[in-house]
Design an enzyme around this catalytic site. Structure first.
Site, mmCIF file in Angstrom:
data_model
loop_
_atom_site.group_PDB
_atom_site.id
_atom_site.type_symbol
_atom_site.label_atom_id
_atom_site.label_comp_id
_atom_site.label_asym_id
_atom_site.label_seq_id
_atom_site.Cartn_x
_atom_site.Cartn_y
_atom_site.Cartn_z
ATOM 1 N N HIS A 54 2.124 3.405 -8.992
ATOM 2 C CA HIS A 54 2.165 2.075 -9.316
ATOM 3 C C HIS A 54 3.321 1.345 -10.226
ATOM 4 O O HIS A 54 3.966 0.350 -9.837
ATOM 5 C CB HIS A 54 0.821 1.808 -10.164
ATOM 6 N N LEU A 71 10.528 -20.412 -5.065
ATOM 7 C CA LEU A 71 9.588 -19.576 -4.444
ATOM 8 C C LEU A 71 8.336 -19.749 -4.914
ATOM 9 O O LEU A 71 8.203 -19.770 -6.174
ATOM 10 C CB LEU A 71 10.026 -18.010 -4.765
ATOM 11 N N ASP A 104 0.913 -1.297 -0.079
ATOM 12 C CA ASP A 104 -0.194 -0.014 0.112
ATOM 13 C C ASP A 104 0.787 1.332 -0.179
ATOM 14 O O ASP A 104 1.962 1.301 0.679
ATOM 15 C CB ASP A 104 -0.801 -0.044 1.195
HETATM 16 C C1 IPE Z 1 -5.385 -2.738 -0.045
HETATM 17 O O1 IPE Z 1 -4.879 -1.424 -0.255
HETATM 18 C C2 IPE Z 1 -5.549 -3.308 -1.473
HETATM 19 C C3 IPE Z 1 -3.988 -3.482 -1.958
HETATM 20 C C4 IPE Z 1 -2.897 -3.153 -1.318
HETATM 21 C C5 IPE Z 1 -3.860 -3.966 -3.154
HETATM 22 P P1 IPE Z 1 -6.219 -0.299 -0.376
HETATM 23 O O2 IPE Z 1 -5.471 1.112 -0.449
HETATM 24 O O3 IPE Z 1 -7.122 -0.413 -1.468
HETATM 25 O O4 IPE Z 1 -6.848 -0.297 0.866
HETATM 26 P P2 IPE Z 1 -7.895 0.632 1.906
HETATM 27 O O5 IPE Z 1 -8.915 1.276 0.811
HETATM 28 O O6 IPE Z 1 -6.948 1.701 2.198
HETATM 29 O O7 IPE Z 1 -8.462 -0.109 2.739
HETATM 30 C C1 IPE Z 2 -1.488 0.251 -3.474
HETATM 31 O O1 IPE Z 2 -1.477 1.595 -3.544
HETATM 32 C C2 IPE Z 2 -1.857 -0.194 -4.723
HETATM 33 C C3 IPE Z 2 -3.394 -0.486 -4.945
HETATM 34 C C4 IPE Z 2 -4.398 -0.664 -4.060
HETATM 35 C C5 IPE Z 2 -3.621 -1.278 -6.300
HETATM 36 P P1 IPE Z 2 -2.462 2.730 -3.452
HETATM 37 O O2 IPE Z 2 -2.855 2.969 -4.714
HETATM 38 O O3 IPE Z 2 -3.688 2.126 -2.490
HETATM 39 O O4 IPE Z 2 -2.012 3.837 -2.656
HETATM 40 P P2 IPE Z 2 -2.693 5.058 -1.721
HETATM 41 O O5 IPE Z 2 -3.074 4.033 -0.564
HETATM 42 O O6 IPE Z 2 -3.668 5.840 -2.419
HETATM 43 O O7 IPE Z 2 -1.288 5.838 -1.539
HETATM 44 MG MG MG Z 3 -4.218 2.472 -0.471
#
Ligand code: IPE
Ligand code: IPE
Ligand code: MG
Length: 251
Positions: free
Chosen positions: A46, A140, A29
């Protein structure tokens, strides 16, 4: 002073190094915040997150972790703006083309969990090909959770169990935890020993709810695109300091 020093008391002997966790799962995240902090579009975060995935796979292999599960896209992430979903699926398509041969050469076996039929046909085909190309690898076990939601997974397992019972292949009175686990998408995998979440959030966001029953959690403020070998090693060191009791009396 005696001529020979006595053996140190049991408690003073250096402890044998704890074995690494067999299965590490990561909620990757913080890509969006990483990009925003640099005035970049979210897709740049990303992309940088993709590099962190590479580093983490290398770290897992180096540290002797046999199972690595990465939460890449949740079933709830489809609710994001269409443009971001398109960027993410575009990146997935790109990585499936550019990375799988190298992963395979490095002994990585790829497995996907999640509702893969929500992706376009070409991605579904590439996922199937990547799994079959890498299926004999053993160094792995890399599982990527794509359009994954744990509640969905549990409901689907309950549905399959109910169908097996209706077909006379399962006696409901005999269904136990191990039997139910076999209906989950993680049937062939050990439960995660350690779950890491980056970016300072402290929640599961519908990840591995069943399998996490006795997992240890490590939360770090590091944003996913900044995550690397050293952070992975730190998380493993923190895990090694934990006392896992599984409900039993402390030693
Ligand atoms: C959780 O992250 C899902 C992934 C890392 C793929 P999100 O950014 O979607 O989660 P919330 O919305 O903060 O809970
Ligand atoms: C995690 O990073 C990737 C996915 C959930 C696809 P985020 O896109 O959730 O990044 P933040 O949480 O907005 O910083
Ligand atoms: Mg996120």
């Amino acid at each position: 002073m005696p001529a020979t020093s006595p053996l140190p008391a049991r408690a003073e002997r250096p402890a044998a190094p704890a074995p690494p966790p067999a299965h590490v799962a990561i909620i990757m995240d913080g890509n969006g915040r990483w990009a925003a902090a640099r005035g970049l579009p979210r897709i740049a975060g990303h992309r940088a997150g993709g590099q962190a995935v590479r580093r983490t796979i290398e770290a897992a292999i180096e540290q002797g972790v046999g199972w690595l599960t990465l939460y890449a896209f949740s079933s709830e992430n489809w609710r994001r703006p269409e443009a971001e979903v398109k960027d993410l699926t575009g990146l997935l398509r790109h990585y499936l083309k550019s990375e799988v041969a190298e992963l395979s050469a490095n002994g990585v076996r790829l497995h996907i969990i999640g509702e893969r039929d929500r992706f376009s046909e070409d991605i579904q085909l590439a996922l199937r090909e990547a799994e079959s190309l890498t299926s004999a690898n053993r160094r792995l076990n890399l599982t990527i959770a794509l359009s994954y939601g744990a509640r969905d997974e549990i409901v689907a397992a309950a549905r399959r169990a109910a169908e097996a019972a209706r077909a006379g292949r399962l006696d409901p009175a005999e269904l136990d935890e191990a039997g139910f686990s076999a209906f989950l998408s993680t049937a062939a995998m050990p439960d995660p020993d350690l779950i890491i979440r980056t970016s300072g959030e402290r929640r599961l966001s519908n990840f591995l709810l069943w399998q996490a029953a006795y997992a240890e959690f490590v939360f770090t403020d590091v944003l996913w695109p900044d995550f690397g070998q050293a952070h992975f090693a730190e998380a493993l060191a923190e895990y090694a300091r934990r006392d896992r009791r599984f409900g039993a009396r402390p030693a």
